[in-house]
Scaffold this active site. Structure first.
Site, PDB file in Angstrom:
ATOM      1  N   ARG A 141       0.816  -1.209   0.000  1.00  0.00           N
ATOM      2  CA  ARG A 141       0.000   0.000   0.000  1.00  0.00           C
ATOM      3  C   ARG A 141       0.856   1.267   0.000  1.00  0.00           C
ATOM      4  NH1 ARG A 141      -5.492  -1.581   2.056  1.00  0.00           N
ATOM      5  NH2 ARG A 141      -6.006   0.588   2.418  1.00  0.00           N
ATOM      6  N   TYR A 144       0.773   4.247  -2.568  1.00  0.00           N
ATOM      7  CA  TYR A 144      -0.314   5.210  -2.372  1.00  0.00           C
ATOM      8  C   TYR A 144      -0.101   6.011  -1.096  1.00  0.00           C
ATOM      9  CZ  TYR A 144      -5.204   6.845  -2.029  1.00  0.00           C
ATOM     10  OH  TYR A 144      -6.342   7.612  -1.937  1.00  0.00           O
TER      11      TYR A 144
HETATM   12  P1  NAD Z   1     -10.970   7.661  -9.000  1.00  0.00           P
HETATM   13  O1  NAD Z   1     -10.004   6.573  -9.285  1.00  0.00           O
HETATM   14  O2  NAD Z   1     -12.384   7.478  -9.418  1.00  0.00           O
HETATM   15  O3  NAD Z   1     -10.464   9.038  -9.624  1.00  0.00           O
HETATM   16  C1  NAD Z   1      -9.127   9.361  -9.862  1.00  0.00           C
HETATM   17  C2  NAD Z   1      -9.033  10.089 -11.198  1.00  0.00           C
HETATM   18  O4  NAD Z   1      -7.678  10.482 -11.428  1.00  0.00           O
HETATM   19  C3  NAD Z   1      -9.443   9.203 -12.373  1.00  0.00           C
HETATM   20  O5  NAD Z   1     -10.299   9.920 -13.230  1.00  0.00           O
HETATM   21  C4  NAD Z   1      -8.108   8.877 -13.044  1.00  0.00           C
HETATM   22  O6  NAD Z   1      -8.253   8.590 -14.417  1.00  0.00           O
HETATM   23  C5  NAD Z   1      -7.329  10.142 -12.762  1.00  0.00           C
HETATM   24  N1  NAD Z   1      -5.874   9.962 -12.826  1.00  0.00           N
HETATM   25  C6  NAD Z   1      -5.132   8.963 -12.259  1.00  0.00           C
HETATM   26  N2  NAD Z   1      -3.831   9.154 -12.533  1.00  0.00           N
HETATM   27  C7  NAD Z   1      -3.737  10.292 -13.270  1.00  0.00           C
HETATM   28  C8  NAD Z   1      -2.658  11.006 -13.874  1.00  0.00           C
HETATM   29  N3  NAD Z   1      -1.393  10.577 -13.745  1.00  0.00           N
HETATM   30  N4  NAD Z   1      -2.944  12.119 -14.589  1.00  0.00           N
HETATM   31  C9  NAD Z   1      -4.212  12.554 -14.716  1.00  0.00           C
HETATM   32  N5  NAD Z   1      -5.274  11.926 -14.184  1.00  0.00           N
HETATM   33  C10 NAD Z   1      -5.034  10.809 -13.464  1.00  0.00           C
HETATM   34  O7  NAD Z   1     -10.866   7.935  -7.424  1.00  0.00           O
HETATM   35  P2  NAD Z   1     -11.687   8.945  -6.495  1.00  0.00           P
HETATM   36  O8  NAD Z   1     -12.305   8.162  -5.425  1.00  0.00           O
HETATM   37  O9  NAD Z   1     -12.506   9.867  -7.300  1.00  0.00           O
HETATM   38  O10 NAD Z   1     -10.472   9.738  -5.824  1.00  0.00           O
HETATM   39  C11 NAD Z   1     -10.144  11.065  -6.210  1.00  0.00           C
HETATM   40  C12 NAD Z   1      -9.030  11.592  -5.301  1.00  0.00           C
HETATM   41  O11 NAD Z   1      -9.486  11.599  -3.944  1.00  0.00           O
HETATM   42  C13 NAD Z   1      -7.762  10.735  -5.312  1.00  0.00           C
HETATM   43  O12 NAD Z   1      -6.639  11.593  -5.259  1.00  0.00           O
HETATM   44  C14 NAD Z   1      -7.860   9.920  -4.056  1.00  0.00           C
HETATM   45  O13 NAD Z   1      -6.607   9.572  -3.549  1.00  0.00           O
HETATM   46  C15 NAD Z   1      -8.590  10.882  -3.131  1.00  0.00           C
HETATM   47  N6  NAD Z   1      -9.308  10.148  -2.083  1.00  0.00           N
HETATM   48  C16 NAD Z   1     -10.468   9.488  -2.346  1.00  0.00           C
HETATM   49  C17 NAD Z   1     -11.111   8.768  -1.346  1.00  0.00           C
HETATM   50  C18 NAD Z   1     -12.404   8.032  -1.574  1.00  0.00           C
HETATM   51  O14 NAD Z   1     -12.822   7.318  -0.663  1.00  0.00           O
HETATM   52  N7  NAD Z   1     -13.081   8.158  -2.679  1.00  0.00           N
HETATM   53  C19 NAD Z   1     -10.536   8.710  -0.073  1.00  0.00           C
HETATM   54  C20 NAD Z   1      -9.342   9.375   0.152  1.00  0.00           C
HETATM   55  C21 NAD Z   1      -8.739  10.104  -0.865  1.00  0.00           C
HETATM   56  N1  UDP Z   2     -12.985  -5.351   1.410  1.00  0.00           N
HETATM   57  C1  UDP Z   2     -13.770  -6.502   1.483  1.00  0.00           C
HETATM   58  N2  UDP Z   2     -14.294  -6.995   0.326  1.00  0.00           N
HETATM   59  C2  UDP Z   2     -14.117  -6.397  -0.888  1.00  0.00           C
HETATM   60  C3  UDP Z   2     -13.329  -5.211  -0.952  1.00  0.00           C
HETATM   61  C4  UDP Z   2     -12.777  -4.739   0.222  1.00  0.00           C
HETATM   62  O1  UDP Z   2     -13.976  -7.058   2.572  1.00  0.00           O
HETATM   63  O2  UDP Z   2     -14.647  -6.902  -1.878  1.00  0.00           O
HETATM   64  C5  UDP Z   2     -12.415  -4.800   2.657  1.00  0.00           C
HETATM   65  C6  UDP Z   2     -10.947  -4.461   2.604  1.00  0.00           C
HETATM   66  O3  UDP Z   2     -10.157  -5.587   2.912  1.00  0.00           O
HETATM   67  C7  UDP Z   2     -10.850  -3.381   3.647  1.00  0.00           C
HETATM   68  C8  UDP Z   2     -12.200  -2.677   3.565  1.00  0.00           C
HETATM   69  O4  UDP Z   2     -13.081  -3.594   2.930  1.00  0.00           O
HETATM   70  O5  UDP Z   2     -10.712  -3.948   4.930  1.00  0.00           O
HETATM   71  C9  UDP Z   2     -12.164  -1.381   2.780  1.00  0.00           C
HETATM   72  O6  UDP Z   2     -11.556  -1.635   1.557  1.00  0.00           O
HETATM   73  P1  UDP Z   2     -11.466  -0.565   0.375  1.00  0.00           P
HETATM   74  O7  UDP Z   2     -10.647  -1.153  -0.706  1.00  0.00           O
HETATM   75  O8  UDP Z   2     -12.817  -0.080   0.030  1.00  0.00           O
HETATM   76  O9  UDP Z   2     -10.723   0.701   1.025  1.00  0.00           O
HETATM   77  P2  UDP Z   2      -9.470   0.913   1.996  1.00  0.00           P
HETATM   78  O10 UDP Z   2      -8.929  -0.409   2.467  1.00  0.00           O
HETATM   79  O11 UDP Z   2      -8.496   1.662   1.175  1.00  0.00           O
HETATM   80  O12 UDP Z   2     -10.044   1.686   3.122  1.00  0.00           O
END
Ligand code: NAD
Ligand code: UDP
Ligand code: UDP
Length: 312
Positions: A141, A144
């Protein structure tokens, strides 16, 4: 007035943000390389006045004129960010450097979509912003988690060194319509499995916890934070403080979807955090922000969306 840049604008959160900014009367440039995003997410925006789409990878420099930047570009689902981990780190780190360079040249305000993953597998619960986290720097992980941590470092160094106008938000698990059906994150996986009548795949024994924020609440927080005075730089936690075990989530999805899917248990991925719940006291105090949508209501909306999307 110069437009607002949203990187990752064709993704799940980015598409909702673009839509919100346009409906607030702003001009938006959406930049995306379509790694996990899709044109379908912004189909209703393409052709609208005030909206411009650019295919671009943020690991390369970008010279445009803008007045604000929301930096969301980065795959967020473990299966996608682990698919090409080197590219994930490049996206977070080179992407942040380029967007900060762009902000420096244009004197634009810049907001970073950071993550609760900076806390890793936390020993402090719930997690306040003052907690430094527990991340395995060489685990699967890390591309990221450490990428996002380094991006935060860069934001704060550009702030101190170049007096940039920054906002750093730490987003906890957020879900809702427009997640990709094969996104791989837990909420979309469970809902898609429930609708298809397939087994619900719980990793481990399902006792690990997460807190789930509905997308509209998160976008309210993001836009609200961007509008705050320059001295509020963060980092600020944004998420829903309700905490659920993954097994509870599976049972709730089964009930709300009215499915006969059964639960199956598989291996727990390496370094999977045991627990996670945001302390949102700071966001509440400084912005008056608090999520409004309950898990049940948010899941119902998301189930409706996926039913429609998966219709043959
Ligand atoms: P997502 O994967 O749907 O969106 C990410 C977008 O970034 C996609 O459209 C992808 O094509 C684009 N992308 C990836 N690499 C790129 C690059 N090198 N250049 C240009 N575009 C690129 O994910 P999301 O859930 O919409 O997440 C958006 C942001 O929010 C991310 O930075 C993610 O880390 C952050 N975030 C999301 C969550 C969540 O739970 N959804 C939680 C924490 C942080
Ligand atoms: N998880 C699960 N089944 C799935 C996908 C995810 O039980 O099909 C679990 C995963 O192991 C984690 C939690 O759900 O404990 C959240 O996972 P997710 O990938 O949504 O986000 P993150 O781990 O980044 O919070
Ligand atoms: N950059 C960019 N757009 C701009 C200005 C800069 O993409 O409008 C990139 C450029 O590639 C540079 C990076 O941002 O490498 C960091 O810029 P900064 O000015 O901080 O550093 P320097 O150019 O001095 O290395």
């Amino acid at each position: 007035m110069k437009p607002i840049l949203v990187t990752g604008g064709a993704g799940f959160l980015g598409s909702h943000l673009c839509e919100r900014l346009l409906s607030d009367g702003q001009e938006v440039v959406c930049v995306d390389n379509f790694f996990t995003g899709a044109k379908g997410n912004i189909q209703n925006l393409i052709g609208k006045s005030g909206f411009e789409l650019m295919r671009h990878d943020v690991t390369f420099p970008l010279y445009i004129e803008i007045r604000q930047i929301y930096n969301l570009a980065c795959p967020a689902s473990p299966i996608h960010y682990q698919h090409d981990p080197v590219q994930t780190t490049k996206t977070s780190v080179h992407g942040a450097i380029n967007m900060l360079g762009l902000a420096k040249r244009t004197r634009a305000r810049i907001l970073q979509a950071s993550t609760s993953e900076v806390y890793g597998d936390p020993e402090v619960h719930p997690q306040p912003e003052s907690y430094w986290g527990r991340v395995n720097p060489i685990g699967i992980r890390a591309c990221y988690d450490e990428g996002k941590r380094c991006a935060e470092t860069l934001f704060f160094d550009y702030w101190r060194q170049h007096k940039l106008d920054i906002k750093v938000m730490r987003i906890f698990n957020t879900y809702g319509p427009r997640m990709h059906p094969s996104d791989g994150r837990v909420v979309s996986n469970f809902i898609v499995q429930a609708i298809r009548g397939e087994p619900i795949t719980v990793c481990g024994d399902g006792s690990q916890t997460r807190s789930f924020c509905y997308v509209s609440d998160l976008i309210d927080g993001m836009v609200g934070f961007m509008g705050t005075p320059a001295d509020l730089v963060g980092p600020l936690n944004f998420g829903n403080p309700g905490e659920y075990s993954i097994l509870q989530l599976a049972e709730t999805v089964i009930r709300l979807a009215g499915t006969r899917s059964r639960i199956i248990f598989g291996p727990l991925p390496r370094d999977d955090p045991r627990q996670r719940k945001p302390d949102i006291t700071l966001a509440e105090k400084t912005l008056g922000w608090r999520p409004k949508v309950s898990l049940e209501d948010g899941l119902k909306e998301t189930i409706t969306y996926f039913r429609h999307r998966l219709r043959p």
